[in-house]
Design a protein around this motif. Structure first.
Motif, PDB file in Angstrom:
ATOM      1  N   GLU A  71      38.624  50.461  31.502  1.00 18.20           N
ATOM      2  CA  GLU A  71      39.794  49.691  31.910  1.00 18.20           C
ATOM      3  C   GLU A  71      41.005  49.918  31.008  1.00 18.20           C
ATOM      4  O   GLU A  71      42.113  49.526  31.360  1.00 18.20           O
ATOM      5  N   ARG A 108      43.375  49.679  33.938  1.00 17.16           N
ATOM      6  CA  ARG A 108      42.682  49.357  35.178  1.00 17.16           C
ATOM      7  C   ARG A 108      42.158  47.926  35.168  1.00 17.16           C
ATOM      8  O   ARG A 108      41.832  47.367  34.130  1.00 17.16           O
ATOM      9  N   CYS A 109      42.019  47.388  36.358  1.00 21.92           N
ATOM     10  CA  CYS A 109      41.258  46.153  36.581  1.00 21.92           C
ATOM     11  C   CYS A 109      40.134  46.502  37.547  1.00 21.92           C
ATOM     12  O   CYS A 109      40.388  46.788  38.718  1.00 21.92           O
ATOM     13  N   PRO A 112      38.671  43.031  41.167  1.00 20.28           N
ATOM     14  CA  PRO A 112      39.882  42.597  41.870  1.00 20.28           C
ATOM     15  C   PRO A 112      40.169  41.108  41.760  1.00 20.28           C
ATOM     16  O   PRO A 112      41.336  40.697  41.811  1.00 20.28           O
ATOM     17  N   TYR A 115      42.692  40.354  38.971  1.00 15.44           N
ATOM     18  CA  TYR A 115      43.919  41.153  38.916  1.00 15.44           C
ATOM     19  C   TYR A 115      45.093  40.361  38.337  1.00 15.44           C
ATOM     20  O   TYR A 115      45.829  40.867  37.473  1.00 15.44           O
ATOM     21  N   TYR A 118      44.842  40.057  34.613  1.00 15.33           N
ATOM     22  CA  TYR A 118      45.083  41.337  33.969  1.00 15.33           C
ATOM     23  C   TYR A 118      46.573  41.682  33.973  1.00 15.33           C
ATOM     24  O   TYR A 118      47.109  42.156  32.962  1.00 15.33           O
ATOM     25  N   SER A 147      46.444  55.498  42.440  1.00 14.03           N
ATOM     26  CA  SER A 147      45.128  54.864  42.550  1.00 14.03           C
ATOM     27  C   SER A 147      44.095  55.764  43.218  1.00 14.03           C
ATOM     28  O   SER A 147      42.944  55.352  43.385  1.00 14.03           O
ATOM     29  N   GLY A 152      41.840  51.423  40.709  1.00 13.30           N
ATOM     30  CA  GLY A 152      41.916  50.179  39.971  1.00 13.30           C
ATOM     31  C   GLY A 152      43.086  50.077  39.019  1.00 13.30           C
ATOM     32  O   GLY A 152      43.273  49.024  38.390  1.00 13.30           O
ATOM     33  N   ILE A 154      46.378  49.062  37.582  1.00  7.39           N
ATOM     34  CA  ILE A 154      47.028  47.826  38.046  1.00  7.39           C
ATOM     35  C   ILE A 154      48.479  48.030  38.473  1.00  7.39           C
ATOM     36  O   ILE A 154      49.043  47.178  39.162  1.00  7.39           O
TER      37      ILE A 154
END
Length: 258
Positions: A71, A108-109, A112, A115, A118, A147, A152, A154
């Motif tokens: 992430e 990244r997250c 979901p 989100y 994050y 993406s 993922g 963000i």
């Protein structure tokens, strides 16, 4: 034509990182950028830049495991202390190297449902970066990554970049606009740069698809580089592509457009 910089994390990888500065200079670049310079001592980099009359214009805050499929750092709530430590390292390098800008990769997250949390964490950390870098005269930038290549992520569109910038209402946080990533998302970089040039702190490029040098994909580079010129954008434009073949053989675009 734009002022081009060589991304030494992706170009001239035929030699060790410390030797890529000289390779870039020999091939006509006056400036370079590095994704993560931390394997080299900052003072060693400074000496090399001075020796070659080069400028280092950009590098990233450490991003933990982002490039390994994780992430990353800047958006993960549980990693805020680690982000502060990474930012402190970037600031130490900035004090020595005086780049034009430092990039904070959103990350990244992978859940979901988290989100919003994050994104909030990323905005907070982006402000921390600007608070630390602005007194040094260094721009804080952040970028969208497509993406498809990085599920993922963000912030993956131009609209999402603008929304983050609008929400923060700060004049010292800028966009890092990557032409490859936005082409990959089906966007129109010519229109975006024309409309938002004053909000952009750095531009990067690679052809699409494939992320190779200009001429290996479908992008119209004459139109793209001309649009950057017309927009009034005054920053650097970074060649951040994966050379198809030897780096030296991939640089025909540089002789054509500079």
């Amino acid at each position: 034509m734009p002022r081009f910089t060589a991304n030494l994390s992706m170009l001239f990888t035929e030699v060790e990182l410390i030797d890529r500065f000289e390779a870039a200079r020999e091939h006509g670049f006056n400036a370079v950028e590095i994704q993560f310079p931390y394997e080299l001592d900052a003072e060693a980099i400074r000496r090399k830049l001075s020796e070659l009359d080069l400028r280092l214009v950009l590098f990233n805050v450490p991003a933990d495991d982002l490039l390994q499929g994780g992430e990353g750092l800047a958006c993960v709530p549980e990693k805020q202390q680690q982000f502060r430590e990474g930012l402190a390292l970037a600031v130490d390098y900035a004090k020595v190297l005086r780049p034009a800008a430092i990039n904070v990769l959103p990350g990244r997250c992978l859940d979901p449902a988290r989100y919003a949390d994050y994104l909030s964490t990323f905005k907070h950390n982006l402000c921390l970066a600007a608070d630390a870098l602005s007194p040094l005269g260094v721009k804080t930038v952040f970028e969208a990554i497509n993406s498809l290549d990085m599920p993922g992520f963000i912030v993956d569109t131009g609209a999402k970049m603008l929304a983050v910038q609008d929400a923060l209402k700060r004049r010292d946080i800028f966009l890092q606009y990557d032409i490859y990533h936005m082409l990959r998302m089906g966007e129109k970089p010519i229109d975006f740069v024309a409309e938002h040039a004053e909000r952009i702190g750095h531009i990067q490029f690679a052809d699409c698809p494939g992320r190779g040098q200009p001429g290996t994909g479908t992008a119209d580079w004459a139109a793209l580089f001309s649009a950057i010129d017309r927009s009034g954008y005054e920053g650097w434009v970074g060649a951040e592509y994966k050379p198809i073949g030897e780096t030296s053989a991939s640089l025909g675009w540089l002789n054509h457009f500079r």
